[in-house]
Design an enzyme around this catalytic site. Structure first.
Site, PDB file in Angstrom:
ATOM      1  N   GLY A 103       0.833  -1.203   0.000  1.00 42.92           N
ATOM      2  CA  GLY A 103       0.000   0.000   0.000  1.00 42.92           C
ATOM      3  C   GLY A 103       0.859   1.241   0.000  1.00 42.92           C
ATOM      4  N   CYS A 130       5.303  -6.333   1.664  1.00 48.19           N
ATOM      5  CA  CYS A 130       5.727  -4.934   1.575  1.00 48.19           C
ATOM      6  C   CYS A 130       5.094  -4.088   2.689  1.00 48.19           C
ATOM      7  CB  CYS A 130       5.409  -4.405   0.172  1.00 48.19           C
ATOM      8  SG  CYS A 130       6.380  -2.951  -0.205  1.00 48.19           S
ATOM      9  N   TYR A 131       4.146  -3.187   2.366  1.00 50.81           N
ATOM     10  CA  TYR A 131       3.506  -2.415   3.440  1.00 50.81           C
ATOM     11  C   TYR A 131       2.880  -3.356   4.471  1.00 50.81           C
ATOM     12  CZ  TYR A 131       0.325   0.735   5.888  1.00 50.81           C
ATOM     13  OH  TYR A 131      -0.341   1.436   6.862  1.00 50.81           O
ATOM     14  N   HIS A 217       7.586  -8.164  -3.744  1.00 49.08           N
ATOM     15  CA  HIS A 217       6.250  -8.520  -4.247  1.00 49.08           C
ATOM     16  C   HIS A 217       6.265  -9.889  -4.926  1.00 49.08           C
ATOM     17  CE1 HIS A 217       4.139  -4.754  -3.497  1.00 49.08           C
ATOM     18  NE2 HIS A 217       5.333  -4.210  -3.635  1.00 49.08           N
ATOM     19  N   GLU A 219       3.717 -11.448  -6.031  1.00 47.47           N
ATOM     20  CA  GLU A 219       2.587 -11.585  -6.968  1.00 47.47           C
ATOM     21  C   GLU A 219       2.919 -11.127  -8.378  1.00 47.47           C
ATOM     22  OE1 GLU A 219       2.962  -9.504  -4.523  1.00 47.47           O
ATOM     23  OE2 GLU A 219       2.045  -7.555  -4.851  1.00 47.47           O
ATOM     24  N   ASP A 275     -18.946 -12.065 -21.185  1.00 46.57           N
ATOM     25  CA  ASP A 275     -19.596 -12.204 -19.882  1.00 46.57           C
ATOM     26  C   ASP A 275     -21.062 -12.606 -20.012  1.00 46.57           C
ATOM     27  OD1 ASP A 275     -17.145 -11.311 -19.128  1.00 46.57           O
ATOM     28  OD2 ASP A 275     -17.784  -9.257 -18.748  1.00 46.57           O
ATOM     29  N   LYS A 417     -11.817 -12.137 -14.962  1.00 48.43           N
ATOM     30  CA  LYS A 417     -12.097 -12.341 -16.383  1.00 48.43           C
ATOM     31  C   LYS A 417     -11.473 -13.639 -16.921  1.00 48.43           C
ATOM     32  CE  LYS A 417     -13.659 -10.333 -20.217  1.00 48.43           C
ATOM     33  NZ  LYS A 417     -14.872  -9.525 -20.345  1.00 48.43           N
TER      34      LYS A 417
END
Ligand code: XMP
Length: 561
Positions: A103, A130-131, A217, A219, A275, A417
């Site tokens: 963040g 991280c944060y 990170h 991710e 969708d 998605k």
């Protein structure tokens, strides 16, 4: 005065970030709200018995959603919630562990957002990123201080505790992606450093209570072993079973749709977009003919689009479809209109009216199906109702009749998605449909600069068909976020044989993007551009010049209007 105000509100916002079908669903939602109805939250599709989840506590990092996606790629269900979410909302998901996101705040500054006490009281495993690592350091009695150097970009992580379950299957040294200014000065009592980089002596820390912190990170794609670390956390540390699979999702959704709908009737606005197609197919699998799809052809679709959509749903899947050709009505309404926002508004209004008229014919309907996706849910949870924000833009559209009190059926509201595409494929939808590039609700009307006429629509359809054909032949379709032709209102002089011509200028547009918020113009090979240009000029009467749009977003937008 009234006109000025209308113009102002129309200009406020019309762009849609994520879903190709959202425009249609938003119009319907707005109509319902105007009709005095409040949206009803859809029922959860995850069965209680095997429920397990990892909860990402969101502190506002641009990567928070990515963490949730990565965890789900490990076949573990994951939800992203704001750091002030009460425990009562989380408990029913049966959390097995928490991840604290990164963040923009500084954990050592007063007023910085903190993790809720229940994550520590739960005694479940925690992974701070991280944060998130700095927050847990601060909250558990350690010290965070502003770093002297901002560490941004690649670093090499060296493991000190190779036996930690967090590091299973990891090499002793591995590249990681750093992005932080603050650093851990002093770890909380009971923690040890598990790995370091050149600038961060405490790049990973952990304690015996299964609480871990990562300064980097895991991710992002720039941390190649990041997914292994997340996988180790969810399986080896949190003890997850990994039951979040597309097959399980489909089974569970089908039984929950059956339960929710009972003997009721469902209506769905089919657009041919990913969708709405997946929603229709999933609901049809669950309740068959209790579902009716309404397919409004507004005459602003591309060549063969109506036939293709119709073939898949009516002929292959045997669905109940009401097809309405309202092209003339839409074209009449658009006569003389050149302002892009006016076009959108007029199309929106006409759509509601046509849909309403057709829906009335079905008799009593209980549910309105919508292709709401997880990013829309997260966004509206953090910024109030998206629909009510849009009312500002479309405040005078006619609502559905008050007696049509519909509940929402949103079976995809937990999916990203890419998961929706997998569900579509698993349900047997053709690849072509599942991988369709986004197409705006107002269709070709916003790709014709100036007034929309039948003649211009035909020119644009022909040019667009050639462009798409060449892009598909070159196998570039999936790599591009969108690729299309625009019919400008510029005419220029040309020469064909012995004759001078005075014809339209067509612009070709192709962009790459992850989410439509930003986009880069695609570096298409010259020979493909040449083929597109040659074919359009030779095969489309009325066009004598083609240009390629080489602007990115920002400062341009993807569409020209
Ligand atoms: P822009 O042009 O704002 O487009 O960069 C971002 C994405 O949104 C789509 N788009 C729309 N979709 N109704 C829609 O359903 C609209 O009015 C609309 N305007 C733009 C556009 O195709 C791109 O994917």
């Amino acid at each position: 005065m009234a006109k000025k105000k209308l113009k102002q509100t129309l200009n406020d916002s019309h762009r849609v970030a994520t879903s190709d079908d959202i425009e249609v669903s938003t119009y319907l939602e707005i109509a319902k709200e105007i009709g005095g109805e409040q949206p009803v939250a859809a029922k959860e599709a995850i069965p209680e018995a095997e429920r397990e989840a990892i909860i990402v506590i969101d502190f506002g990092s641009q990567y928070s959603m990515l963490i949730a996606r990565r965890v789900r790629e490990c076949q573990v269900y994951c939800e992203l919630v704001s750091y002030d979410t009460p425990w009562e909302k989380i408990a029913p998901l049966n959390p097995k562990g928490f991840i604290l996101s990164g963040g923009p705040a500084s954990a050592h500054e007063p007023g910085a957002p903190l993790a809720p006490a229940y994550i520590y009281e739960s005694r479940l495993p925690i992974l701070g990123i991280c944060y998130g690592m700095q927050v847990l350091t601060q909250q558990l009695g350690g010290r965070v201080a502003p770093g002297t150097k901002h560490e941004y970009g690649h670093a090499i992580l060296h493991l000190s505790e190779v036996d930690s379950p967090l590091f299973a299957d990891l090499p002793a040294s591995t590249p990681v992606w750093m992005s932080h200014a603050d650093r851990i000065e002093e770890m909380p009592p009971g923690f040890t450093s598990l790995a370091h980089t050149e600038n961060s002596p405490i790049a990973v820390m952990g304690n015996k209570a299964r609480i871990f912190g990562l300064q980097f990170h895991p991710e992002v794609a720039h941390t190649p072993e990041g997914k292994t670390i997340l996988k180790n956390f969810v399986y080896r540390i949190c003890g997850c079973q990994g039951n979040w699979t597309i097959g399980n999702f489909i089974d569970e959704s089908i039984s929950s749709i059956k339960e929710q709908v009972g003997k009721g009737k469902v209506v769905n606005a089919l657009s041919g977009g990913v969708d709405s197609s997946v929603v229709a197919t999933l609901i049809h699998r669950a309740i068959g003919d209790q579902l009716t799809c309404i397919f409004v052809n507004h005459g602003l679709l591309r060549r063969e689009e109506v036939e293709r959509t119709f073939n898949v749903f009516r002929l292959n899947l045997g669905m109940n479809i009401i097809y309405v050709d309202a092209s003339k009505r839409f074209l009449d309404c658009l006569k003389g209109i050149t302002d892009p926002e006016m076009k959108r508004k007029i199309i929106g209004e006409a759509f509601i009216k046509v849909f309403e008229k057709e829906a009335k014919k079905i008799g009593k309907v209980d549910f309105l199906a919508q292709g709401t996706l997880y990013p829309d849910v997260i966004e509206s949870a953090s910024s109030g109702s998206k629909a009510s924000a849009k009312i500002k833009t479309h405040h005078n559209v006619g609502g559905l009749p008050a007696k049509m009190t519909l509940q929402l059926l949103e079976p995809l509201r937990h999916l990203f998605k890419d998961e929706v595409r997998q569900v579509g494929l698993a349900l047997g939808l053709p690849e072509e449909m599942v991988w369709r590039q986004p197409f705006p609700g107002p269709g070709l009307a916003i790709r014709i600069i100036g007034e929309v006429t039948e003649e211009k629509l035909e020119i644009l359809r022909s040019a667009d068909y050639i462009l798409m054909n060449e892009i598909k032949k070159a196998k570039l379709y999936r790599q591009l976020w969108q690729s299309f032709a625009v019919l400008t209102d510029v005419k220029s002089v040309g020469v064909m044989g012995d004759y001078r011509t005075y014809g339209y200028l067509v612009a070709a547009r192709a962009v790459t993007s992850d989410d439509a918020m930003t986009a880069d113009w695609a570096r298409l090979p010259y020979d493909i551009l040449a083929r597109i240009s040659n074919r359009i000029v030779n095969e489309v009467p009325g066009v004598n010049r083609v240009v390629y749009d080489i602007t990115s977003k920002p400062p341009s937008t993807i569409e020209w209007e």
